[in-house]
Design a protein around this motif. Structure first.
Motif, PDB file in Angstrom:
ATOM      1  N   ALA A   7       0.833  -1.207   0.000  1.00 32.02           N
ATOM      2  CA  ALA A   7       0.000   0.000   0.000  1.00 32.02           C
ATOM      3  C   ALA A   7       0.867   1.256   0.000  1.00 32.02           C
ATOM      4  O   ALA A   7       0.615   2.190  -0.763  1.00 32.02           O
ATOM      5  CB  ALA A   7      -0.934  -0.003   1.205  1.00 32.02           C
ATOM      6  N   LYS A   8       1.901   1.282   0.831  1.00 29.91           N
ATOM      7  CA  LYS A   8       2.776   2.453   0.895  1.00 29.91           C
ATOM      8  C   LYS A   8       3.481   2.675  -0.441  1.00 29.91           C
ATOM      9  O   LYS A   8       3.557   3.794  -0.935  1.00 29.91           O
ATOM     10  CB  LYS A   8       3.803   2.307   2.015  1.00 29.91           C
ATOM     11  CG  LYS A   8       4.697   3.541   2.134  1.00 29.91           C
ATOM     12  CD  LYS A   8       5.752   3.406   3.182  1.00 29.91           C
ATOM     13  CE  LYS A   8       6.643   4.612   3.309  1.00 29.91           C
ATOM     14  NZ  LYS A   8       6.845   5.450   2.164  1.00 29.91           N
ATOM     15  N   ALA A   9       3.990   1.591  -1.037  1.00 32.87           N
ATOM     16  CA  ALA A   9       4.678   1.723  -2.329  1.00 32.87           C
ATOM     17  C   ALA A   9       3.713   2.207  -3.407  1.00 32.87           C
ATOM     18  O   ALA A   9       4.064   3.070  -4.223  1.00 32.87           O
ATOM     19  CB  ALA A   9       5.292   0.380  -2.730  1.00 32.87           C
ATOM     20  N   PHE A  10       2.485   1.680  -3.407  1.00 37.07           N
ATOM     21  CA  PHE A  10       1.502   2.117  -4.388  1.00 37.07           C
ATOM     22  C   PHE A  10       1.172   3.599  -4.203  1.00 37.07           C
ATOM     23  O   PHE A  10       1.147   4.366  -5.170  1.00 37.07           O
ATOM     24  CB  PHE A  10       0.216   1.282  -4.298  1.00 37.07           C
ATOM     25  CG  PHE A  10      -0.886   1.852  -5.137  1.00 37.07           C
ATOM     26  CD1 PHE A  10      -0.898   1.653  -6.507  1.00 37.07           C
ATOM     27  CD2 PHE A  10      -1.882   2.639  -4.570  1.00 37.07           C
ATOM     28  CE1 PHE A  10      -1.882   2.222  -7.304  1.00 37.07           C
ATOM     29  CE2 PHE A  10      -2.873   3.202  -5.350  1.00 37.07           C
ATOM     30  CZ  PHE A  10      -2.879   2.994  -6.716  1.00 37.07           C
ATOM     31  N   VAL A  11       0.905   4.000  -2.968  1.00 37.68           N
ATOM     32  CA  VAL A  11       0.544   5.390  -2.681  1.00 37.68           C
ATOM     33  C   VAL A  11       1.681   6.332  -3.077  1.00 37.68           C
ATOM     34  O   VAL A  11       1.448   7.371  -3.701  1.00 37.68           O
ATOM     35  CB  VAL A  11       0.144   5.538  -1.195  1.00 37.68           C
ATOM     36  CG1 VAL A  11       0.086   7.004  -0.767  1.00 37.68           C
ATOM     37  CG2 VAL A  11      -1.196   4.852  -0.939  1.00 37.68           C
ATOM     38  N   ASP A  12       2.914   5.964  -2.748  1.00 34.63           N
ATOM     39  CA  ASP A  12       4.066   6.794  -3.138  1.00 34.63           C
ATOM     40  C   ASP A  12       4.122   6.948  -4.656  1.00 34.63           C
ATOM     41  O   ASP A  12       4.291   8.050  -5.180  1.00 34.63           O
ATOM     42  CB  ASP A  12       5.376   6.185  -2.631  1.00 34.63           C
ATOM     43  CG  ASP A  12       5.551   6.301  -1.128  1.00 34.63           C
ATOM     44  OD1 ASP A  12       4.796   7.065  -0.483  1.00 34.63           O
ATOM     45  OD2 ASP A  12       6.454   5.619  -0.598  1.00 34.63           O
ATOM     46  N   TYR A  13       3.976   5.823  -5.363  1.00 32.35           N
ATOM     47  CA  TYR A  13       4.022   5.857  -6.826  1.00 32.35           C
ATOM     48  C   TYR A  13       2.862   6.679  -7.394  1.00 32.35           C
ATOM     49  O   TYR A  13       3.064   7.539  -8.264  1.00 32.35           O
ATOM     50  CB  TYR A  13       3.975   4.430  -7.398  1.00 32.35           C
ATOM     51  CG  TYR A  13       3.843   4.432  -8.896  1.00 32.35           C
ATOM     52  CD1 TYR A  13       4.961   4.640  -9.703  1.00 32.35           C
ATOM     53  CD2 TYR A  13       2.608   4.279  -9.511  1.00 32.35           C
ATOM     54  CE1 TYR A  13       4.847   4.680 -11.084  1.00 32.35           C
ATOM     55  CE2 TYR A  13       2.480   4.319 -10.893  1.00 32.35           C
ATOM     56  CZ  TYR A  13       3.592   4.518 -11.673  1.00 32.35           C
ATOM     57  OH  TYR A  13       3.478   4.578 -13.030  1.00 32.35           O
ATOM     58  N   TYR A  14       1.651   6.417  -6.913  1.00 29.99           N
ATOM     59  CA  TYR A  14       0.457   7.058  -7.469  1.00 29.99           C
ATOM     60  C   TYR A  14       0.538   8.579  -7.352  1.00 29.99           C
ATOM     61  O   TYR A  14       0.348   9.297  -8.340  1.00 29.99           O
ATOM     62  CB  TYR A  14      -0.804   6.534  -6.771  1.00 29.99           C
ATOM     63  CG  TYR A  14      -2.071   7.074  -7.382  1.00 29.99           C
ATOM     64  CD1 TYR A  14      -2.692   6.392  -8.420  1.00 29.99           C
ATOM     65  CD2 TYR A  14      -2.639   8.267  -6.956  1.00 29.99           C
ATOM     66  CE1 TYR A  14      -3.844   6.887  -9.012  1.00 29.99           C
ATOM     67  CE2 TYR A  14      -3.785   8.770  -7.540  1.00 29.99           C
ATOM     68  CZ  TYR A  14      -4.383   8.079  -8.568  1.00 29.99           C
ATOM     69  OH  TYR A  14      -5.520   8.575  -9.159  1.00 29.99           O
ATOM     70  N   TYR A  15       0.813   9.079  -6.153  1.00 33.16           N
ATOM     71  CA  TYR A  15       0.766  10.532  -5.966  1.00 33.16           C
ATOM     72  C   TYR A  15       1.998  11.228  -6.549  1.00 33.16           C
ATOM     73  O   TYR A  15       1.879  12.361  -7.026  1.00 33.16           O
ATOM     74  CB  TYR A  15       0.530  10.872  -4.492  1.00 33.16           C
ATOM     75  CG  TYR A  15      -0.865  10.469  -4.073  1.00 33.16           C
ATOM     76  CD1 TYR A  15      -1.975  11.147  -4.569  1.00 33.16           C
ATOM     77  CD2 TYR A  15      -1.078   9.381  -3.253  1.00 33.16           C
ATOM     78  CE1 TYR A  15      -3.264  10.753  -4.227  1.00 33.16           C
ATOM     79  CE2 TYR A  15      -2.349   8.981  -2.897  1.00 33.16           C
ATOM     80  CZ  TYR A  15      -3.438   9.671  -3.394  1.00 33.16           C
ATOM     81  OH  TYR A  15      -4.713   9.277  -3.058  1.00 33.16           O
ATOM     82  N   THR A  16       3.159  10.579  -6.567  1.00 33.82           N
ATOM     83  CA  THR A  16       4.314  11.164  -7.253  1.00 33.82           C
ATOM     84  C   THR A  16       4.019  11.284  -8.749  1.00 33.82           C
ATOM     85  O   THR A  16       4.294  12.320  -9.366  1.00 33.82           O
ATOM     86  CB  THR A  16       5.579  10.310  -7.018  1.00 33.82           C
ATOM     87  OG1 THR A  16       5.871  10.307  -5.622  1.00 33.82           O
ATOM     88  CG2 THR A  16       6.771  10.865  -7.789  1.00 33.82           C
TER      89      THR A  16
END
Length: 123
Positions: A7-16
């Motif tokens: 989840a953290k990796a996805f969120v970092d990728y998505y919002y960046t």
């Protein structure tokens, strides 16, 4: 696989990606994906990408405050709930937002967004 780490990796990728190259988000959606954006529904990669790239601002900055994750279904999916602030150029105050993603695993070991619900939080 640790769901919180995914989840953290996805969120970092998505919002960046959202903040720097919104068109690049098309790769996280599939034709069955559905986005509810402030109550309006969009289905499929092209429709969702069109909505995101057609927003009336070109630049923005997301500040993530919370990320909550839960497993969803026997297939290894997960629900990811995000809250934070969205800063737009020329605006004095950031907008508060909430967003929920339903991530589904792919054959290749990555995830795609099946459902995405976005809301601004008006206080």
């Amino acid at each position: 696989m640790d769901p919180d780490a995914v989840a953290k990796a996805f969120v970092d990728y998505y919002y960046t990606t959202f903040d720097t190259n919104r068109a690049g988000l098309a790769s996280v959606y599939q034709e069955s994906s559905v986005l509810s954006f402030e109550g309006q529904k969009y289905q499929g990669t092209q429709s969702i990408s069109g909505k995101l790239t057609g927003l009336p601002f070109q630049q923005c900055k997301h500040q993530i405050n919370t990320v909550d994750c839960q497993p969803s279904g026997a297939a290894g999916g997960m629900l990811v709930f995000v809250s934070g602030n969205l800063s737009l150029p020329g605006e004095q105050h950031a907008l508060k937002f909430s967003q929920m993603f339903h991530l589904i695993p792919t054959q290749g070991g990555s995830f795609y967004v099946q459902n995405d619900i976005f809301r601004l939080n008006y206080a």
